[in-house]
Design an enzyme around this catalytic site. Structure first.
Site, PDB file in Angstrom:
ATOM      1  N   CYS A 131      -5.689   3.538   9.495  1.00  0.00           N
ATOM      2  CA  CYS A 131      -6.564   5.060   9.795  1.00  0.00           C
ATOM      3  C   CYS A 131      -7.964   5.173   9.945  1.00  0.00           C
ATOM      4  O   CYS A 131      -8.746   6.279   9.415  1.00  0.00           O
ATOM      5  CB  CYS A 131      -6.216   5.579   8.079  1.00  0.00           C
ATOM      6  SG  CYS A 131      -6.327   5.221   6.680  1.00  0.00           S
ATOM      7  N   PHE A 178       0.792  -1.239   0.088  1.00  0.00           N
ATOM      8  CA  PHE A 178       0.166   0.239  -0.057  1.00  0.00           C
ATOM      9  C   PHE A 178       0.554   1.417   0.149  1.00  0.00           C
ATOM     10  O   PHE A 178       0.390   2.309   0.710  1.00  0.00           O
ATOM     11  CB  PHE A 178      -1.173   0.012   1.451  1.00  0.00           C
ATOM     12  CG  PHE A 178      -1.514  -0.700   1.407  1.00  0.00           C
ATOM     13  CD1 PHE A 178      -3.023  -1.611   0.963  1.00  0.00           C
ATOM     14  CD2 PHE A 178      -0.888  -2.421   2.301  1.00  0.00           C
ATOM     15  CE1 PHE A 178      -3.630  -2.592   0.983  1.00  0.00           C
ATOM     16  CE2 PHE A 178      -1.996  -3.477   2.315  1.00  0.00           C
ATOM     17  CZ  PHE A 178      -2.795  -3.767   2.004  1.00  0.00           C
ATOM     18  N   ASN A 225      -2.461  -6.596  -6.126  1.00  0.00           N
ATOM     19  CA  ASN A 225      -3.087  -6.800  -4.699  1.00  0.00           C
ATOM     20  C   ASN A 225      -2.323  -7.190  -4.025  1.00  0.00           C
ATOM     21  O   ASN A 225      -2.091  -8.145  -3.743  1.00  0.00           O
ATOM     22  CB  ASN A 225      -4.803  -6.969  -5.144  1.00  0.00           C
ATOM     23  CG  ASN A 225      -5.836  -7.406  -3.944  1.00  0.00           C
ATOM     24  OD1 ASN A 225      -5.021  -8.035  -2.338  1.00  0.00           O
ATOM     25  ND2 ASN A 225      -6.813  -7.880  -4.055  1.00  0.00           N
ATOM     26  N   ALA A 226      -2.208  -5.814  -2.943  1.00  0.00           N
ATOM     27  CA  ALA A 226      -1.635  -6.242  -1.968  1.00  0.00           C
ATOM     28  C   ALA A 226      -1.847  -7.674  -1.130  1.00  0.00           C
ATOM     29  O   ALA A 226      -0.855  -8.166  -0.563  1.00  0.00           O
ATOM     30  CB  ALA A 226      -1.881  -5.531  -0.520  1.00  0.00           C
ATOM     31  N   ASP A 258       0.320  -0.031   5.748  1.00  0.00           N
ATOM     32  CA  ASP A 258      -0.498   1.107   5.366  1.00  0.00           C
ATOM     33  C   ASP A 258      -1.781   0.822   4.727  1.00  0.00           C
ATOM     34  O   ASP A 258      -1.613   2.165   3.281  1.00  0.00           O
ATOM     35  CB  ASP A 258       0.231   2.192   5.253  1.00  0.00           C
ATOM     36  CG  ASP A 258      -0.091   3.560   5.765  1.00  0.00           C
ATOM     37  OD1 ASP A 258      -0.681   3.977   5.846  1.00  0.00           O
ATOM     38  OD2 ASP A 258      -0.114   4.669   4.906  1.00  0.00           O
ATOM     39  N   ASP A 317       1.173  -1.635  -4.861  1.00  0.00           N
ATOM     40  CA  ASP A 317       0.081  -0.900  -4.742  1.00  0.00           C
ATOM     41  C   ASP A 317      -0.918  -0.979  -5.882  1.00  0.00           C
ATOM     42  O   ASP A 317      -0.480  -2.114  -6.917  1.00  0.00           O
ATOM     43  CB  ASP A 317      -0.351   0.888  -4.811  1.00  0.00           C
ATOM     44  CG  ASP A 317      -1.564   1.428  -4.159  1.00  0.00           C
ATOM     45  OD1 ASP A 317      -0.614   1.910  -2.999  1.00  0.00           O
ATOM     46  OD2 ASP A 317      -2.139   1.752  -4.827  1.00  0.00           O
ATOM     47  N   SER A 318      -2.067  -1.407  -5.900  1.00  0.00           N
ATOM     48  CA  SER A 318      -3.425  -1.869  -6.653  1.00  0.00           C
ATOM     49  C   SER A 318      -2.906  -0.719  -7.401  1.00  0.00           C
ATOM     50  O   SER A 318      -4.177  -0.522  -8.536  1.00  0.00           O
ATOM     51  CB  SER A 318      -3.950  -2.301  -6.143  1.00  0.00           C
ATOM     52  OG  SER A 318      -5.106  -1.008  -5.529  1.00  0.00           O
TER      53      SER A 318
HETATM   54  N1  SAH Z   1       1.308   4.826   2.660  1.00  0.00           N
HETATM   55  C1  SAH Z   1       1.077   5.510   1.566  1.00  0.00           C
HETATM   56  C2  SAH Z   1      -0.403   6.280   1.940  1.00  0.00           C
HETATM   57  C3  SAH Z   1      -1.168   4.303   1.448  1.00  0.00           C
HETATM   58  S1  SAH Z   1      -3.438   4.819   1.335  1.00  0.00           S
HETATM   59  C4  SAH Z   1       1.356   7.327   1.723  1.00  0.00           C
HETATM   60  O1  SAH Z   1       2.073   7.230   3.298  1.00  0.00           O
HETATM   61  O2  SAH Z   1       2.155   8.306   1.072  1.00  0.00           O
HETATM   62  C5  SAH Z   1      -3.324   3.186   0.538  1.00  0.00           C
HETATM   63  C6  SAH Z   1      -3.041   2.970  -0.975  1.00  0.00           C
HETATM   64  O3  SAH Z   1      -3.862   1.874  -0.697  1.00  0.00           O
HETATM   65  C7  SAH Z   1      -3.813   3.954  -1.703  1.00  0.00           C
HETATM   66  O4  SAH Z   1      -2.477   3.990  -2.659  1.00  0.00           O
HETATM   67  C8  SAH Z   1      -4.649   3.321  -2.867  1.00  0.00           C
HETATM   68  O5  SAH Z   1      -4.205   2.740  -3.713  1.00  0.00           O
HETATM   69  C9  SAH Z   1      -3.976   1.416  -1.891  1.00  0.00           C
HETATM   70  N2  SAH Z   1      -4.578   0.169  -1.920  1.00  0.00           N
HETATM   71  C10 SAH Z   1      -6.313  -0.097  -1.722  1.00  0.00           C
HETATM   72  N3  SAH Z   1      -6.695  -1.039  -1.901  1.00  0.00           N
HETATM   73  C11 SAH Z   1      -5.697  -2.037  -1.927  1.00  0.00           C
HETATM   74  C12 SAH Z   1      -4.460  -3.352  -2.402  1.00  0.00           C
HETATM   75  N4  SAH Z   1      -6.625  -4.273  -2.239  1.00  0.00           N
HETATM   76  N5  SAH Z   1      -3.943  -3.453  -2.644  1.00  0.00           N
HETATM   77  C13 SAH Z   1      -3.189  -2.907  -3.370  1.00  0.00           C
HETATM   78  N6  SAH Z   1      -2.830  -1.194  -2.598  1.00  0.00           N
HETATM   79  C14 SAH Z   1      -4.208  -1.253  -2.273  1.00  0.00           C
END
Ligand code: SAH
Length: 409
Positions: A352, A240, A291-292, A312, A265-266
């Protein structure tokens, strides 16, 4: 205008009466009163400044009224407010002064954070020489208030541009006419900013106030990036990663000791920006679009190991009803990450979701450790950066959890 008329106009300032429960909320210094706790209100225009009274008519203070939100009033003062634009200007100056005390080594941070700066409905972020503002309530949208906001920001901060970022859903909820996002003042809407290092050092990022995702950057994690970098080591994975906030700090911060950093990230646009950000710092990192949840499952099955993992994810619980499901999501992610960490590895895990409180989050991470047969030591339990103040009587201002854990077999 004859004096008498002026006096009677003043008297006509609208007022609301509160139920006993509403009064108790204000006495607890929570600024919101819900519509169900208003017992008397008559012909109040949207966004009006209202006098707040108890059942017997005793004056309790002044609030900003919304005709559409369930939060009918937001307190702005425990006294009277003869001139709202002037009070908003004064509060903005105070918010700026507070940041001067608390923020160093970065030119991007939240300058005004709504209730936490006693300015309900106004958010201002600074990205170096570009300011972005968000207006979230009817009262803050009034022309004279907007003018005061712009004037004050220009005078105090001399930005090269001020951009308004509009959340159409919020304007609709507040029954405000639609408005495009755009430049409100100046010529500049994109820039570069830096975090966690004296100028010209620090980790550098691109910022585009008009493009990109609605959120801009996750400024609330600024201090957590530097804290994570202190403990991170070896092979690191930032699941993420968005535009690379944690990943770039793990790779570039002077304290960091990582041999490799991979961001996942997705969102492709987020990763493209992350890659540009890495280049801005003169580095190439590995970015994976996936997808994480799936990727962690695959990597775990393939026995991939890491020394540092950052989790995150986006807020899994947007409402109270989502909490159970959200806890399931947090548990699964943390469990997988713990299984993939080498002995003595570092897990940086965040939530969050306001509706998942600190106690819930600690419990779910502890449960994950039990299932993963690992022991956790809490290195640090952190929240949002200091430019996102928590008002102790207003639980809604405390929404971010960031645990830095040392994970042992
Ligand atoms: N750590 C980052 C903020 C993350 S916000 C920072 O500090 O800037 C959450 C992120 O998760 C977003 O970029 C969104 O695109 C991503 N996201 C949402 N669902 C996801 C998934 N299933 N797999 C991977 N990424 C995902």
């Amino acid at each position: 205008m004859p004096k008498k008329r002026a006096a009677s106009a003043k008297h006509a300032e609208p007022s609301v009466k509160l139920s006993t429960r509403g009064v108790a909320r204000l006495q607890g210094r929570h600024p919101w009163v819900y519509r169900s706790d208003i017992t008397e209100e008559k012909d109040i225009p949207p966004g009006a400044v209202v006098r707040v009274l108890d059942q017997r008519g005793k004056f309790l203070g002044t609030a900003l009224y919304s005709s559409s939100s369930q939060i009918a009033i937001r307190m702005i003062s425990h006294g009277s407010v003869p001139d709202l634009p002037a009070l908003v200007a004064e509060r903005i100056r105070a918010a700026i002064a507070y940041r001067k005390e608390l923020v160093s080594n970065s030119d991007a941070y939240r300058m005004v954070f709504s209730e936490a700066d006693f300015l309900p409905g106004l958010i201002v972020d600074r990205y170096n020489d570009v300011l972005t503002l968000q207006i979230l309530t009817q009262a803050m949208d009034a022309a004279a208030v907007r003018e005061a906001i712009l004037q004050t920001l220009r005078k105090e901060l001399q930005p090269a541009g001020i951009v308004e970022r509009v959340d159409p859903r919020i304007r609709e909820l507040e029954q405000l006419p639609p408005l495009p996002s755009g430049l409100l003042w100046g010529k500049k809407s994109s820039t570069e900013f830096r975090m966690n290092g004296e100028d010209p050092k620090g980790v550098r990022f691109h910022y585009d106030g008009l493009e990109g995702q609605k959120t801009g950057a996750f400024l609330d994690q600024r201090e957590n990036y530097a804290a994570a970098a202190e403990y991170a080591h070896g092979e690191a994975l930032d699941a993420f990663c968005y535009q690379g906030g944690f990943a770039l700090h793990l790779a570039l911060h002077p304290a960091a000791k990582c041999s490799s950093v991979t961001g996942v990230d997705s969102s492709r646009p987020a990763l493209e920006m992350a890659e540009k950000n890495a280049r801005l710092n003169g580095r190439e990192l590995e970015w994976i679009e996936a997808n994480a949840f799936d990727l962690l499952r695959e990597y775990a099955a393939a026995n991939r190991r890491y020394d540092t993992i950052v989790l995150d994810p986006p807020a899994f619980a947007k409402t109270k009803r989502d909490v159970e499901k959200a806890l399931g999501g947090y548990k699964e992610l943390n469990l997988r990450a713990m299984k993939m960490l080498r002995n003595g590895g570092i897990l940086v895990t965040c939530s969050c979701s306001f509706h998942v409180g600190a106690a819930d989050f600690l419990k779910v991470v502890a449960d994950a450790a039990q299932d993963a047969h690992k022991s956790l030591r809490v290195v640090e339990h952190r929240g949002a950066a200091k430019d996102h103040p928590i008002l102790l009587n207003v639980p809604e201002t405390s929404y971010l959890q960031c645990l830095i854990l040392s994970v042992s077999n």
